[in-house]
Design a protein around this motif. Sequence first.
Motif, PDB file in Angstrom:
ATOM      1  N   LEU A  89       0.856  -1.187   0.000  1.00 26.24           N
ATOM      2  CA  LEU A  89       0.000   0.000   0.000  1.00 26.24           C
ATOM      3  C   LEU A  89       0.887   1.228   0.000  1.00 26.24           C
ATOM      4  N   ARG A  90       0.692   2.107  -0.993  1.00 27.57           N
ATOM      5  CA  ARG A  90       1.499   3.326  -1.117  1.00 27.57           C
ATOM      6  C   ARG A  90       0.688   4.517  -0.598  1.00 27.57           C
ATOM      7  N   ILE A  91       1.245   5.204   0.383  1.00 28.01           N
ATOM      8  CA  ILE A  91       0.562   6.322   1.027  1.00 28.01           C
ATOM      9  C   ILE A  91       1.579   7.438   1.263  1.00 28.01           C
ATOM     10  N   ALA A  92       1.089   8.669   1.384  1.00 35.06           N
ATOM     11  CA  ALA A  92       1.999   9.803   1.599  1.00 35.06           C
ATOM     12  C   ALA A  92       1.571  10.593   2.831  1.00 35.06           C
ATOM     13  N   HIS A  93       2.534  11.305   3.397  1.00 32.91           N
ATOM     14  CA  HIS A  93       2.297  12.170   4.551  1.00 32.91           C
ATOM     15  C   HIS A  93       2.706  13.595   4.200  1.00 32.91           C
ATOM     16  N   GLN A 126       0.470  14.981  -3.935  1.00 35.34           N
ATOM     17  CA  GLN A 126      -0.251  13.740  -3.652  1.00 35.34           C
ATOM     18  C   GLN A 126      -1.344  13.506  -4.701  1.00 35.34           C
ATOM     19  N   PHE A 127      -2.069  14.578  -5.003  1.00 35.99           N
ATOM     20  CA  PHE A 127      -3.168  14.468  -5.955  1.00 35.99           C
ATOM     21  C   PHE A 127      -2.664  13.995  -7.315  1.00 35.99           C
ATOM     22  N   GLN A 128      -1.592  14.597  -7.810  1.00 40.46           N
ATOM     23  CA  GLN A 128      -1.043  14.192  -9.093  1.00 40.46           C
ATOM     24  C   GLN A 128      -0.483  12.773  -9.037  1.00 40.46           C
ATOM     25  N   ALA A 129       0.195  12.426  -7.936  1.00 43.83           N
ATOM     26  CA  ALA A 129       0.743  11.080  -7.806  1.00 43.83           C
ATOM     27  C   ALA A 129      -0.363  10.038  -7.732  1.00 43.83           C
ATOM     28  N   LEU A 130      -1.465  10.385  -7.091  1.00 43.42           N
ATOM     29  CA  LEU A 130      -2.602   9.472  -7.004  1.00 43.42           C
ATOM     30  C   LEU A 130      -3.175   9.199  -8.390  1.00 43.42           C
ATOM     31  N   LEU A 131      -3.400  10.263  -9.166  1.00 45.04           N
ATOM     32  CA  LEU A 131      -3.973  10.102 -10.496  1.00 45.04           C
ATOM     33  C   LEU A 131      -3.033   9.373 -11.438  1.00 45.04           C
ATOM     34  N   ASN A 132      -1.708   9.527 -11.206  1.00 48.38           N
ATOM     35  CA  ASN A 132      -0.721   8.872 -12.053  1.00 48.38           C
ATOM     36  C   ASN A 132      -0.352   7.475 -11.548  1.00 48.38           C
ATOM     37  N   ASP A 133      -1.124   6.962 -10.580  1.00 52.22           N
ATOM     38  CA  ASP A 133      -0.916   5.626 -10.031  1.00 52.22           C
ATOM     39  C   ASP A 133       0.455   5.477  -9.388  1.00 52.22           C
ATOM     40  N   LEU A 135       0.580   6.625  -6.116  1.00 48.64           N
ATOM     41  CA  LEU A 135       0.072   6.435  -4.754  1.00 48.64           C
ATOM     42  C   LEU A 135      -1.223   5.653  -4.840  1.00 48.64           C
ATOM     43  N   ASP A 136      -1.549   4.925  -3.778  1.00 50.92           N
ATOM     44  CA  ASP A 136      -2.833   4.229  -3.699  1.00 50.92           C
ATOM     45  C   ASP A 136      -3.860   5.023  -2.911  1.00 50.92           C
ATOM     46  N   LEU A 137      -3.405   5.857  -1.989  1.00 49.90           N
ATOM     47  CA  LEU A 137      -4.301   6.640  -1.147  1.00 49.90           C
ATOM     48  C   LEU A 137      -3.639   7.960  -0.805  1.00 49.90           C
ATOM     49  N   GLY A 138      -4.422   9.045  -0.852  1.00 54.24           N
ATOM     50  CA  GLY A 138      -3.938  10.344  -0.431  1.00 54.24           C
ATOM     51  C   GLY A 138      -4.687  10.811   0.807  1.00 54.24           C
ATOM     52  N   VAL A 139      -4.004  11.517   1.684  1.00 57.46           N
ATOM     53  CA  VAL A 139      -4.626  12.224   2.810  1.00 57.46           C
ATOM     54  C   VAL A 139      -4.217  13.666   2.644  1.00 57.46           C
ATOM     55  N   ILE A 271      -9.536  11.860   2.686  1.00 59.91           N
ATOM     56  CA  ILE A 271      -8.872  10.733   2.047  1.00 59.91           C
ATOM     57  C   ILE A 271      -9.320  10.720   0.596  1.00 59.91           C
ATOM     58  N   ALA A 272      -8.442  10.288  -0.285  1.00 55.74           N
ATOM     59  CA  ALA A 272      -8.756  10.258  -1.717  1.00 55.74           C
ATOM     60  C   ALA A 272      -8.166   9.000  -2.336  1.00 55.74           C
ATOM     61  N   TRP A 273      -8.914   8.425  -3.284  1.00 60.51           N
ATOM     62  CA  TRP A 273      -8.442   7.257  -4.004  1.00 60.51           C
ATOM     63  C   TRP A 273      -9.001   7.290  -5.419  1.00 60.51           C
ATOM     64  N   ARG A 274      -8.389   6.542  -6.315  1.00 63.02           N
ATOM     65  CA  ARG A 274      -8.780   6.571  -7.719  1.00 63.02           C
ATOM     66  C   ARG A 274     -10.138   5.931  -7.941  1.00 63.02           C
ATOM     67  N   ASP A 275     -10.801   6.382  -8.998  1.00 52.56           N
ATOM     68  CA  ASP A 275     -12.131   5.888  -9.363  1.00 52.56           C
ATOM     69  C   ASP A 275     -11.970   4.635 -10.223  1.00 52.56           C
ATOM     70  N   GLU A 276     -11.696   3.549  -9.573  1.00 45.81           N
ATOM     71  CA  GLU A 276     -11.566   2.267 -10.251  1.00 45.81           C
ATOM     72  C   GLU A 276     -11.895   1.193  -9.223  1.00 45.81           C
TER      73      GLU A 276
END
Length: 324
Positions: A89-93, A126-133, A135-139, A271-276
């Motif tokens: 699980l990839r997450i950022a702080h 975080q937002f860009q990394a999340l959309l570019n796969d 990250l798996d989850l952003g806070v 918290i944010a995650w991709r729409d898939e």
Amino acid sequence: MDLDLRLVRYFVAVADELHFGRAAARLYISQPALSKQVRKLEDQLGAPLLVRDSRHVTLTPRGQRFLDDARQLLAVADRMARPAEDGVLRIAHIFELATSRTVAAAFAAEYPGIRLVERSMDSHRQFQALLNDQLDLGVLRVTAQLQAERPSGWHHELLRLEPLLLIGRPGDEPRDQVSLYERPIEVFADTPDSGMYNAHGDYLTTFERHARLTLRWLGNPGIFEQCLAAVTRARDAAYVLEFESLAVRYAEAGLPVYRPAELQPHYPWSIAWRDEIPSGPVRNVVAVARRTAKNQRWHELTETPVRPPLWIPPEDPVSPGSRS
């Protein structure tokens, strides 16, 4: 039509930088070669994606639509080429703030078989990394700008409204509250003209305008110990506006912590995650985050006669449990 992913990557790099020279340096190719390849992509699509003049590069409406699809296409391609890591699980702080770290610790305790890969990124990265796969989850703080940049393709849910408190100087008398206007208010954040302005800075600018304050911007030292050292060695009277999760650490170091008397700002974490279709670890960490918010009472906010009015940026999604 078969799209060349290499050309798509070139276009995305130019769209990110809005500058052919910087994009070419990032891609390690020459600027004329990059321009030629982007033209080739436009010819394949039968429409211009960029407007170029001697000083600026901007996206056409078709270019903006294509950019959204291109990011998704590249994310899928990268995911297909990457070895499967179902147990990761990839997450950022953000900085040394506690919200994402509390969620990560709760997840690690409940799912010890999943390996956490943790990084440090501000909300926009975080937002860009999340959309570019990446990250798996952003806070992060979800802003109107992020929602406008990408209205679909991801979900977000309010996780916490974190109070901001005032840190006094060494030797200040303990009190419950102090006025926002009795001393200058300092913030550890980067100014709008610094080139490192981010969602935290945007929040502070909005609060500054609403409260009719003139904040002292101290820059972002990067770690708590450096912030603590700056407050401890300061000689003039001022208060530092800080997150509650850091205020606890200032108090442990012996500095007084106060609530603002006139207005109580809260910082919205989502918290944010991709729409898939989410993987097992993503589904599980979202569930853990919801339980953690409930157990920590991160949504229980009430105004009373002895507490000042709550303040949150008006454009932010702030209803507990709100989702998009």
